[in-house]
Design an enzyme around this catalytic site. Structure first.
Site, PDB file in Angstrom:
ATOM      1  N   ILE A 188       0.814  -1.212   0.000  1.00 30.59           N
ATOM      2  CA  ILE A 188       0.000   0.000   0.000  1.00 30.59           C
ATOM      3  C   ILE A 188       0.853   1.269   0.000  1.00 30.59           C
ATOM      4  O   ILE A 188       0.355   2.356   0.282  1.00 30.59           O
ATOM      5  CB  ILE A 188      -0.962   0.025   1.202  1.00 30.59           C
ATOM      6  N   LYS A 189       2.126   1.145  -0.348  1.00 34.53           N
ATOM      7  CA  LYS A 189       2.991   2.321  -0.336  1.00 34.53           C
ATOM      8  C   LYS A 189       2.814   3.145  -1.609  1.00 34.53           C
ATOM      9  O   LYS A 189       2.220   2.706  -2.596  1.00 34.53           O
ATOM     10  CB  LYS A 189       4.449   1.891  -0.179  1.00 34.53           C
ATOM     11  N   ASN A 190       3.370   4.372  -1.585  1.00 28.27           N
ATOM     12  CA  ASN A 190       3.244   5.274  -2.737  1.00 28.27           C
ATOM     13  C   ASN A 190       3.716   4.607  -4.024  1.00 28.27           C
ATOM     14  O   ASN A 190       3.101   4.733  -5.078  1.00 28.27           O
ATOM     15  CB  ASN A 190       4.056   6.546  -2.495  1.00 28.27           C
TER      16      ASN A 190
END
Length: 378
Positions: A188-190
């Site tokens: 779910i990171k950038n």
């Protein structure tokens, strides 16, 4: 799964697997080589170019990046690492994995980040490293204490898990400040690799040390070892390589990261504007003009009741983070942290990811307003 089911989780099961990602994975599968390969090294070069740095060392996760960076910096038993309590437990576990002890640091309530003054106040004779956590994607400026840290031989190991793509006030990318900077490329990171991480080393020698650390103390990757009759284990190491499959996803993601960053900034601004004037609600500032936001966090009264009301209405709010110095596993290192403790029961994370729409944001704010009114009525 609905759009708002969980904070930071996408609306469908395969949100990142668009055409380029699928094609990149298919190429790796067709090659028959899934571990650390030239695909991994291509990803490293592209990330380094994006950040404007000499080298990047890719690893299997953000936690692995923090652990390996601490070891490379010489952190070990009998030493302390300054780390905010307001972070994911992985930051603290990395310190313990290196054999050191955490010394918890307080935060600025407006940003959820530590400050130079708080770092200086927390230093002890055993401090070997400082781990600023770039909460929500916001860059941290430790320049006022940089000379002091240098004189005392204290390394800065940035936990930039939230901050890929962010910049400081001078326009420099996070990762280009001469620190050991650690990124997470988790689901779910950038920027995501599905799972992965990376370290920006401070020197070519440190880069080589990190490469050996991530491959169980060997200089040769699995692909290189397969083409040789011998290989050498020259140091202690860990099984932290980034697989070609994960690197392929990251490479494809990087190709459209500018679009991802623009969407995240626009959605954060939409939240900020929609939340303005909502009684009792304050938005944690991420410096959106310079950051690629990773979270949208607010403080609210009667947080647990509001959390429960919103979950019942189908909006997946969460909490980033329960303070680590109050966790049972870390209780022996607890110390008073007034700002952290004051905020602990008020923080609420709103759903935030680049697959939201403006309508999703406004629906979330409507449900939050209703939850606040319900809490007031009781």
């Amino acid at each position: 799964m609905t759009t708002l089911s969980r904070p930071g989780v996408e609306r469908n099961a395969t949100p990142y697997l668009y055409g380029t990602e699928l094609g990149a994975i298919a190429e790796v599968l067709a090659s028959g080589q899934y571990g650390h390969t030239a695909v991994t090294e291509t990803f490293e070069r592209q990330v380094a170019d994006f950040l404007g740095v000499r080298e990047v060392v890719a690893v299997s996760s953000g936690t692995a990046a923090l652990h390996a960076a601490l070891v490379a910096a010489g952190v070990g038993p009998g030493q302390e690492v300054l780390v905010p309590s307001m972070t994911f437990c992985a930051s603290v576990q990395a310190v313990l994995s290196a054999g050191a002890e955490p010394r918890f640091v307080d935060i600025d309530p407006a940003t959820m980040c530590t400050t130079p003054d708080l770092v200086q106040e927390a230093l002890t004779d055993r401090t070997t490293a400082v781990m600023p956590v770039l909460f929500g994607g916001r860059a941290i400026d430790l320049a006022p204490v940089a000379d002091l840290l240098d004189r005392r031989g204290i390394a800065v190991v940035e936990d930039a898990a939230h901050a890929f793509g962010s910049h400081d006030r001078d326009g420099r990318p996070v990762g280009a400040h001469g620190h050991l900077t650690c990124f997470s490329f988790g689901p779910i990171k950038n920027l995501t690799c599905g799972q992965g991480g990376a370290i920006v080393p401070r020197s070519p020698e440190e880069a080589e040390r990190l490469r050996i650390l991530r491959l169980l103390g060997m200089a040769e990757s699995a692909a290189d070892r397969a083409a040789s009759t011998t290989y050498q284990v020259t140091a202690t190491g860990f099984r932290y390589p980034l697989s070609a499959l994960n690197a392929a996803i990251g490479t494809a993601q990087l190709a459209h990261f500018d679009q991802t960053a623009a969407v995240r900034r626009a959605l954060w601004r939409t939240y900020r504007d929609a939340l303005a004037g909502l009684p009792g609600v304050e938005v944690v500032d991420v410096d959106v003009e310079r950051s690629v936001p990773h979270l949208c966090v607010v403080t609210v009264p009667d947080r647990d009741r509001v959390w429960a009301e919103m979950r019942r209405d189908g909006v997946g709010v969460g909490v980033h983070y329960p303070p680590n110095h109050l966790q049972p596993a870390f209780a022996r290192w607890a110390r008073p942290l007034p700002a952290t403790e004051h905020l602990a029961g008020r923080l609420l994370t709103l759903p935030f990811h680049q697959h939201l729409t403006e309508d999703d944001v406004h629906r979330t704010v409507t449900v939050l307003r209703r939850a606040l009114n319900t809490a007031d009525a009781r």
